[in-house]
Write an enzyme that holds these catalytic residues in place. Structure first.
Site, PDB file in Angstrom:
ATOM      1  CG  ASN A 180       0.477   1.870   3.847  1.00 17.52           C
ATOM      2  OD1 ASN A 180      -0.589   1.938   3.263  1.00 17.52           O
ATOM      3  ND2 ASN A 180       1.611   2.361   3.360  1.00 17.52           N
ATOM      4  N   GLY A 181      -0.324  -1.599   6.547  1.00 17.03           N
ATOM      5  CA  GLY A 181       0.005  -2.539   7.614  1.00 17.03           C
ATOM      6  C   GLY A 181      -1.164  -3.467   7.901  1.00 17.03           C
ATOM      7  CD  GLU A 206      11.530  -9.821  -9.544  1.00 16.25           C
ATOM      8  OE1 GLU A 206      12.707  -9.478  -9.501  1.00 16.25           O
ATOM      9  OE2 GLU A 206      10.727  -9.570  -8.634  1.00 16.25           O
ATOM     10  CE  LYS A 241      11.955  -1.405  -5.870  1.00 14.05           C
ATOM     11  NZ  LYS A 241      12.880  -2.338  -6.532  1.00 14.05           N
ATOM     12  CG  HIS A 265      23.285 -35.568  -7.838  1.00 15.61           C
ATOM     13  ND1 HIS A 265      23.840 -36.805  -7.597  1.00 15.61           N
ATOM     14  CD2 HIS A 265      24.327 -34.731  -8.058  1.00 15.61           C
ATOM     15  CE1 HIS A 265      25.154 -36.719  -7.633  1.00 15.61           C
ATOM     16  NE2 HIS A 265      25.485 -35.466  -7.918  1.00 15.61           N
ATOM     17  CB  CYS A 303      -0.885   0.032   1.232  1.00  7.42           C
ATOM     18  SG  CYS A 303      -1.832  -1.457   1.478  1.00  7.42           S
ATOM     19  CE  LYS A 329      15.395  -9.109 -10.790  1.00 12.15           C
ATOM     20  NZ  LYS A 329      15.841  -8.632  -9.518  1.00 12.15           N
ATOM     21  NE  ARG A 356       4.426   1.740  -0.953  1.00 12.34           N
ATOM     22  CZ  ARG A 356       5.186   1.825   0.136  1.00 12.34           C
ATOM     23  NH1 ARG A 356       6.274   2.550   0.095  1.00 12.34           N
ATOM     24  NH2 ARG A 356       4.881   1.194   1.237  1.00 12.34           N
ATOM     25  CD  GLU A 395      18.741 -10.811  -8.461  1.00 17.01           C
ATOM     26  OE1 GLU A 395      18.241 -11.489  -7.546  1.00 17.01           O
ATOM     27  OE2 GLU A 395      18.214  -9.785  -8.914  1.00 17.01           O
ATOM     28  CD1 TRP A 443      -0.116  -5.442  -3.615  1.00 18.53           C
ATOM     29  CD2 TRP A 443      -0.143  -6.567  -1.671  1.00 18.53           C
ATOM     30  NE1 TRP A 443       0.458  -6.671  -3.826  1.00 18.53           N
ATOM     31  CE2 TRP A 443       0.464  -7.384  -2.656  1.00 18.53           C
ATOM     32  CE3 TRP A 443      -0.259  -7.076  -0.378  1.00 18.53           C
ATOM     33  CZ2 TRP A 443       0.939  -8.663  -2.399  1.00 18.53           C
ATOM     34  CZ3 TRP A 443       0.212  -8.352  -0.122  1.00 18.53           C
ATOM     35  CH2 TRP A 443       0.798  -9.130  -1.114  1.00 18.53           C
TER      36      TRP A 443
HETATM   37  C1  AGP Z   1      13.627  -8.021  -6.436  1.00 18.47           C
HETATM   38  O1  AGP Z   1      13.595  -8.074  -7.813  1.00 18.47           O
HETATM   39  C2  AGP Z   1      12.443  -8.426  -5.772  1.00 18.47           C
HETATM   40  N1  AGP Z   1      11.325  -7.717  -6.240  1.00 18.47           N
HETATM   41  C3  AGP Z   1      12.475  -8.738  -4.301  1.00 18.47           C
HETATM   42  O2  AGP Z   1      13.027 -10.008  -4.209  1.00 18.47           O
HETATM   43  C4  AGP Z   1      13.236  -7.804  -3.322  1.00 18.47           C
HETATM   44  O3  AGP Z   1      14.589  -7.858  -3.565  1.00 18.47           O
HETATM   45  C5  AGP Z   1      12.909  -8.220  -1.881  1.00 18.47           C
HETATM   46  O4  AGP Z   1      11.533  -8.065  -1.664  1.00 18.47           O
HETATM   47  C6  AGP Z   1      13.673  -7.451  -0.849  1.00 18.47           C
HETATM   48  O5  AGP Z   1      13.395  -6.087  -0.905  1.00 18.47           O
HETATM   49  P1  AGP Z   1      14.318  -5.031  -0.162  1.00 18.47           P
HETATM   50  O6  AGP Z   1      15.635  -5.060  -0.841  1.00 18.47           O
HETATM   51  O7  AGP Z   1      13.611  -3.728  -0.332  1.00 18.47           O
HETATM   52  O8  AGP Z   1      14.412  -5.475   1.261  1.00 18.47           O
END
Ligand code: AGP
Length: 608
Positions: A100-101, A488, A603, A504, A2, A485, A27, A481, A76
């Site tokens: 938020n929360g 997502e 985000k 394995h 949110c 990427k 976000r 990583e 959200w």
């Molecule tokens: C990254 O591409 C992701 N969207 C996600 O894994 C992100 O890195 C993770 O939520 C941690 O976020 P932060 O770095 O703001 O703590």
């Protein structure tokens, strides 16, 4: 997750709220809404809907909104589905709230305050509004009402409140969920996140937890729950004014990938002296690195992957014990933490609740802490003993790119510093490493010039349903990583495997034309990696090989290849990661996806 905005001042509030909510879209959200003060009639008008900010904007297009004070929200969904009724703001009597929360005890409160017949939504937020209204009707004092209400709430919250009969004044209080605020000639503003404020000002303060903040057109006041006045501690943003805009790029993700040479340069800047890492400006003492016996990194997602690269470097250079823990699992895995442990919390946003809670836990166990953070003044930064900021500037795309490579940059500096302080490397060796690190931006620029070749590879995997990424050692860490990427932003199921593990089990999944991305950047394990690649090739896999220029040989020419520019092996993580970011980006944009806002993702992840 949110997003929140609030403004009271000289200007019309509607465009300010719509603009700020548009900025906060990154976000992740599913509904949007705003409430504006109708000062003349002592009324609060609410507009809200499920959908995008542009739907909200349409909804109030022809409404005669003449107000200079209001609050806005992108929701959200956590409690209750995605529908107009569940969107924020929520009103109860004279009180209108965005939140938020999560209010964990909202069900108990419904019973205790006998609210079940009067609620119009399924949200915990409406319950908070009702509790606030209950105390406001009793006291007719906004501060007393806020104070009494928050004492009843359990959970995390950033509440922003309008009282219908107190026009043009905004109240707020928070626990864990962040609120930043500012006062300028134009008025007073608050937001869940700096990106919404950075168009207006470069000065802001973080509202301390459990502090009542009152925003008037020309004043901001704060009080503790004990009624002591609190003076805002202003910070200066180091983000450039238009740095949260797309600047001609179709997506933030592309813009942020392209910004990496500068972000890395800015992160190294001021952190070396005579070619040796120097963290004086960060206020980080040498003892932090000399007195610890083990290191533990806590982080989530991409930030955790940066920790995995650090782990490989620490083992290789420092021969030290280091754990890298998923922050969400940390507390429940009985971690071995004591006062000889240096805990490093890594986070772009500085607000990821799992990382924040893991850090708090480690500190309770006596660990010393260092946070690697991109957003100044964020919760994790404030919770940690020491902070080092990545100078990536605002990262808007949900998929983290420049935050990751700047985290790697700081980690590399830290490894060099520790090796120097612990006598593992001498001055010349450290200087040599730092010289190489300083070449990284230029090397990435060279790679970016060749990005069309990666676009061609992306076209080859665009229709894949499943894909494997294989490599060993550091390459495997990088691929974890790269695979995240791709998952997502392109929604292709992708798995990173340590290539030696394939036989394995997972090699059973390789069939004719299964796409396999292979990474070869580490000379010492190269021959084994190549054997593993041939194993999958001989089972019909379609290989896309990303290989360091110096490691190309006659036998690697049989694969579709992208050549990565040379750096020392331990720094190959930089060009390799950027190449994999581009791969994911091109697949997603060619598929016509909303690259910056992948489905279901947010985000800033502020729920556990
Ligand atoms: C990254 O591409 C992701 N969207 C996600 O894994 C992100 O890195 C993770 O939520 C941690 O976020 P932060 O770095 O703001 O703590």
């Amino acid at each position: 997750m949110c997003g929140i905005i609030g403004y009271t001042g000289k200007k019309q509030v509607k465009p300010i709220i719509i603009d700020a909510l548009t900025t906060l879209e990154y976000r992740g959200y599913d509904s949007a809404g705003m409430a504006v003060c109708n000062a003349k009639e002592k009324r609060t008008d609410v507009y809200k809907c499920a959908g995008r900010v542009r739907d909200l904007s349409k909804k109030c297009e022809f409404k005669d909104i003449n107000s200079t004070c209001g609050i806005g929200h992108t929701r959200w969904a956590t409690h209750g589905g995605v529908c107009d009724a569940n969107a924020h703001p929520h009103t109860s009597g004279s009180v209108t709230v965005v939140h938020n929360g999560i209010i964990e005890n909202y069900k108990d409160l419904v019973e205790e305050f006998d609210l079940s017949g009067s609620l119009r939504s399924e949200t915990d937020t409406e319950v908070a509004a009702a509790i606030l209204n209950h105390y406001y009707q009793k006291t007719k004092d906004p501060k007393k009402a806020v104070k009494s209400a928050v004492k009843r709430l359990k959970g995390t919250f950033a509440l922003v409140i309008l009282f219908a009969d107190i026009p043009d004044v905004i109240y707020s209080i928070r626990n864990v969920s962040p609120i930043v605020a500012t006062l300028s000639d134009e008025g007073a503003m608050l937001a869940s996140d700096l990106t919404a404020l950075c168009q207006f000002t470069d000065r802001y303060f973080v509202v301390p937890e459990y502090t009542i903040v009152e925003l008037r057109k020309d004043a901001v006041s704060m009080w503790s729950l004990e009624d002591n006045e609190i003076i805002p501690e202003y910070l200066t943003m180091n983000w450039e004014k238009n740095s949260a805009e797309k600047n001609g790029y179709p997506f933030y993700m592309e813009k942020e990938i392209m910004e990496q040479p500068k972000a890395i340069r800015d992160t190294v800047f001021g952190r070396t002296k005579g070619g040796i890492p120097n963290f004086k400006a960060d206020g980080v003492p040498d003892e932090l690195f000399t007195q610890c016996e083990r290191i533990c990194v806590v982080a989530c997602g991409t930030a955790m992957h940066a920790g995995l690269v650090f782990q490989a470097l620490v083992k290789n250079r420092l021969h030290m014990h280091i754990d890298v823990e998923l922050a969400s699992e940390f507390m429940y895995s009985d971690p071995v933490i004591d006062d000889k442990t240096l805990v490093i919390a890594v986070s772009q946003s500085g607000e990821t609740i799992d990382t924040l809670e893991a850090l708090k836990y480690a500190r309770r166990k006596g660990a010393k802490s260092l946070a690697i953070i991109n957003v100044r003044g964020s919760s994790i930064a404030r919770e940690s003993d020491y902070v080092m900021y990545t100078n990536a500037g605002p990262e808007i795309a949900v998929a983290s790119t420049k935050a990751y490579t700047t985290q790697l940059t700081l980690f590399y500096l830290i490894v060099c510093k520790m090796a120097y302080l612990r006598g593992v490397m001498n001055d010349d060796e450290v200087r040599d490493c730092i010289r190489s690190l300083k070449r990284v931006p230029e090397v990435i620029n060279n790679l970016l010039d060749e990005r069309n070749a990666i676009h061609v590879i992306a076209r080859g995997i665009i229709n894949a349903k499943d894909l494997f990424m294989i490599g060993r050692g550091l390459d495997y860490s990088i691929l974890m990583e790269g695979s995240l990427k791709l998952k997502e932003v392109s929604y292709i199921h992708s798995e990173a495997y340590a290539s030696g593990e394939l036989k394995h089990g997972p090699i059973a999944l390789i069939t004719e034309n299964t796409p396999v991305v292979a990474l070869v950047t580490q000379e010492r394990i190269m021959s084994k990696e190549l054997s593993n690649i041939r194993e999958v090739k001989s089972r019909g896999a379609a290989i896309a090989l990303f290989i360091k220029a110096d490691l190309i040989q006659q036998s690697t020419r049989e694969f579709d290849t992208f050549v990565l520019p040379n750096l020392p092996d331990e720094l190959m993580v930089f060009p390799a990661s950027v190449a994999l970011q581009l791969l994911a980006y091109y697949v997603s944009s060619d598929k016509g996806f909303d690259v910056d806002k992948p489905r279901n993702l947010a985000k800033v992840v502020t729920v556990e």
